[in-house]
Design an enzyme around this catalytic site. Sequence first.
Site, PDB file in Angstrom:
ATOM      1  N   HIS A  44     -30.872  19.610  -8.078  1.00  0.00           N
ATOM      2  CA  HIS A  44     -31.009  20.759  -7.170  1.00  0.00           C
ATOM      3  C   HIS A  44     -31.639  20.284  -5.863  1.00  0.00           C
ATOM      4  O   HIS A  44     -32.622  19.543  -5.896  1.00  0.00           O
ATOM      5  CB  HIS A  44     -31.900  21.815  -7.819  1.00  0.00           C
ATOM      6  CG  HIS A  44     -32.228  22.968  -6.921  1.00  0.00           C
ATOM      7  ND1 HIS A  44     -31.338  23.986  -6.663  1.00  0.00           N
ATOM      8  CD2 HIS A  44     -33.349  23.246  -6.193  1.00  0.00           C
ATOM      9  CE1 HIS A  44     -31.894  24.856  -5.833  1.00  0.00           C
ATOM     10  NE2 HIS A  44     -33.118  24.420  -5.534  1.00  0.00           N
ATOM     11  N   ASP A  95       5.922   8.038  -7.748  1.00  0.00           N
ATOM     12  CA  ASP A  95       6.732   9.160  -7.251  1.00  0.00           C
ATOM     13  C   ASP A  95       8.197   9.055  -7.652  1.00  0.00           C
ATOM     14  O   ASP A  95       8.936  10.033  -7.548  1.00  0.00           O
ATOM     15  CB  ASP A  95       6.647   9.230  -5.722  1.00  0.00           C
ATOM     16  CG  ASP A  95       5.307   9.747  -5.229  1.00  0.00           C
ATOM     17  OD1 ASP A  95       4.426  10.015  -6.071  1.00  0.00           O
ATOM     18  OD2 ASP A  95       5.135   9.879  -4.001  1.00  0.00           O
ATOM     19  N   GLY A 125       0.807  -1.214   0.000  1.00  0.00           N
ATOM     20  CA  GLY A 125       0.000   0.000   0.000  1.00  0.00           C
ATOM     21  C   GLY A 125       0.836   1.257   0.000  1.00  0.00           C
ATOM     22  O   GLY A 125       0.385   2.315  -0.429  1.00  0.00           O
ATOM     23  N   GLY A 126       2.071   1.140   0.521  1.00  0.00           N
ATOM     24  CA  GLY A 126       3.027   2.235   0.426  1.00  0.00           C
ATOM     25  C   GLY A 126       2.619   3.510   1.146  1.00  0.00           C
ATOM     26  O   GLY A 126       1.801   3.512   2.065  1.00  0.00           O
ATOM     27  N   THR A 127       3.219   4.610   0.701  1.00  0.00           N
ATOM     28  CA  THR A 127       3.030   5.905   1.354  1.00  0.00           C
ATOM     29  C   THR A 127       1.563   6.304   1.419  1.00  0.00           C
ATOM     30  O   THR A 127       1.068   6.725   2.464  1.00  0.00           O
ATOM     31  CB  THR A 127       3.829   6.992   0.603  1.00  0.00           C
ATOM     32  OG1 THR A 127       5.219   6.717   0.733  1.00  0.00           O
ATOM     33  CG2 THR A 127       3.540   8.376   1.169  1.00  0.00           C
ATOM     34  N   GLY A 142      14.396  -5.058  -1.586  1.00  0.00           N
ATOM     35  CA  GLY A 142      14.909  -5.495  -2.874  1.00  0.00           C
ATOM     36  C   GLY A 142      15.913  -4.527  -3.466  1.00  0.00           C
ATOM     37  O   GLY A 142      15.944  -3.337  -3.118  1.00  0.00           O
ATOM     38  N   LEU A 198       0.963  11.941  -7.199  1.00  0.00           N
ATOM     39  CA  LEU A 198      -0.388  11.667  -6.725  1.00  0.00           C
ATOM     40  C   LEU A 198      -0.642  10.167  -6.826  1.00  0.00           C
ATOM     41  O   LEU A 198      -0.239   9.532  -7.810  1.00  0.00           O
ATOM     42  CB  LEU A 198      -1.420  12.414  -7.577  1.00  0.00           C
ATOM     43  CG  LEU A 198      -1.334  13.944  -7.569  1.00  0.00           C
ATOM     44  CD1 LEU A 198      -2.213  14.533  -8.666  1.00  0.00           C
ATOM     45  CD2 LEU A 198      -1.741  14.493  -6.207  1.00  0.00           C
ATOM     46  N   ALA A 199      -1.332   9.617  -5.839  1.00  0.00           N
ATOM     47  CA  ALA A 199      -1.586   8.172  -5.842  1.00  0.00           C
ATOM     48  C   ALA A 199      -2.340   7.742  -7.088  1.00  0.00           C
ATOM     49  O   ALA A 199      -2.038   6.694  -7.685  1.00  0.00           O
ATOM     50  CB  ALA A 199      -2.366   7.787  -4.586  1.00  0.00           C
ATOM     51  N   GLY A 236       8.900   4.736  -5.001  1.00  0.00           N
ATOM     52  CA  GLY A 236       8.242   5.828  -4.312  1.00  0.00           C
ATOM     53  C   GLY A 236       9.124   6.979  -3.882  1.00  0.00           C
ATOM     54  O   GLY A 236      10.149   7.276  -4.497  1.00  0.00           O
TER      55      GLY A 236
END
Length: 462
Positions: free
Chosen positions: A439, A306, A43-45, A118, A313-314, A143
């Site tokens: 509306h 990144d 999932g990372g940052t 890795g 941006l993800a 990343g």
Amino acid sequence: MANDASTVFDLVILGGGSGGYAAALRGAQLGLDVALIEKNKLGGTCLHNGCIPTKALLHAGEVADQSRESEQFGVKTSFEGVDMAGVHKYKDEVIAGLYKGLQGLVASRKITYIEGEGRLSSPTSVDVNGQRVQGRHVLLATGSVPKTLPGLEIDGNRIISSDHALTLDRVPKSAIVLGGGVIGVEFASAWKSFGSEVTVIEGLKHLVPVEDENSSKLLERAFRKRGIKFNLGTFFQKAEYTQDGVKVTLADGKEFEAEVLLVAIGRGPVSQDLGYEENGVATDRGFVLVDEYMRTNVPTISAVGDLVPTLQLAHVGFAEGILVAERLAGLKTVPVDYDGVPRVTYCHPEVASVGLTEAKAKEVYGADKVVSIKFPLGGNGKSRILKTAGEIKLVQVKDGAVVGVHMVGDRMGEQVGEAQLIYNWEALPAEVAQLIHAHPTQNEALGEAHLALAGKPLHMHD
């Protein structure tokens, strides 16, 4: 290094954040045999240290503001304070639920998931946990991390990064935020909602400086009204400890003091000592260089997220990862139009946009070929109900398509979906004006802005 030659994967992915796991999921869906390597958490940052936790903090701040201000709606409540342990419990439960779901997705697609640090060992292999993982293609998706400035040491105590701010066990009495971009203004907004005295330092002339200048000015006006201070147009010089906090000095000699200093000047790529340059991968200032199809100069290596010099941006990472997977599976792919990517800053009020700023549009098409219009949210019933102010600004090529949509106001991030369709489908104002918007909704304001641009304004003066 032992060579595990029993399997040669179609795709080996180094990094399990947004770009990496999106490529893994799509690649496996298309029949590729995929190995996904991540040293921390899947999932990372975005999931663990970025998008999700910061938005949870901002929502907690919104609840705090509503508790304080509920009497204006005829509802009497008492605000007793912010329990940061409780806020973190809520935030961590959100993350845990999404993390569990993501782990299940990866397992269900039969992706070989390897937890470990890795390193690229050849154009077709990654070394991890004492094994060599071979692939016909390698995707680099390692990343980014928070950046700092020369001589400014982030100590995790008084001088902190966004990573530290997400786990801070208290609400700081006062805070200086160095950087008025997305990360900086989001934390400034959340901390103000929690009760901090906040000052934002931005070296450029506006907050959120990459946005349309009108959006920046509207945000600055809203921040002033909320009591968030900011200093624009002068760069940072130094920071030093005081008896009980931090003192920041700017290039013009102006000084600011607070309990903590948040360094929010952006994020830099994670590429050092990972074998990239040794294996011939071209880089620039740490970023891996790619073409429009995310290919590096090494035919068997691609890079996304990144790590490459595109929008950090993800959802850009998702798109780039999917593009790589589809290209490797032999599908026809279309490069990402980065101007067409929706951008949202989730402060209070929100700033949302897609397409070109007015200044950029004039640069591209010529000043005499560009027109713009602003629709104030004061003319929108639902925004009045919510007591939010702001504007929707449209930028159009004269007699042509809408090339920029810029919105400021609470919940404007939820309107950027239609805005991106308008930009990406090159819609004419008259075509959008034909659509009936429900509306009362804030979405209706986007429709009314196009009615006005088409020459038939409804709830605004001609």
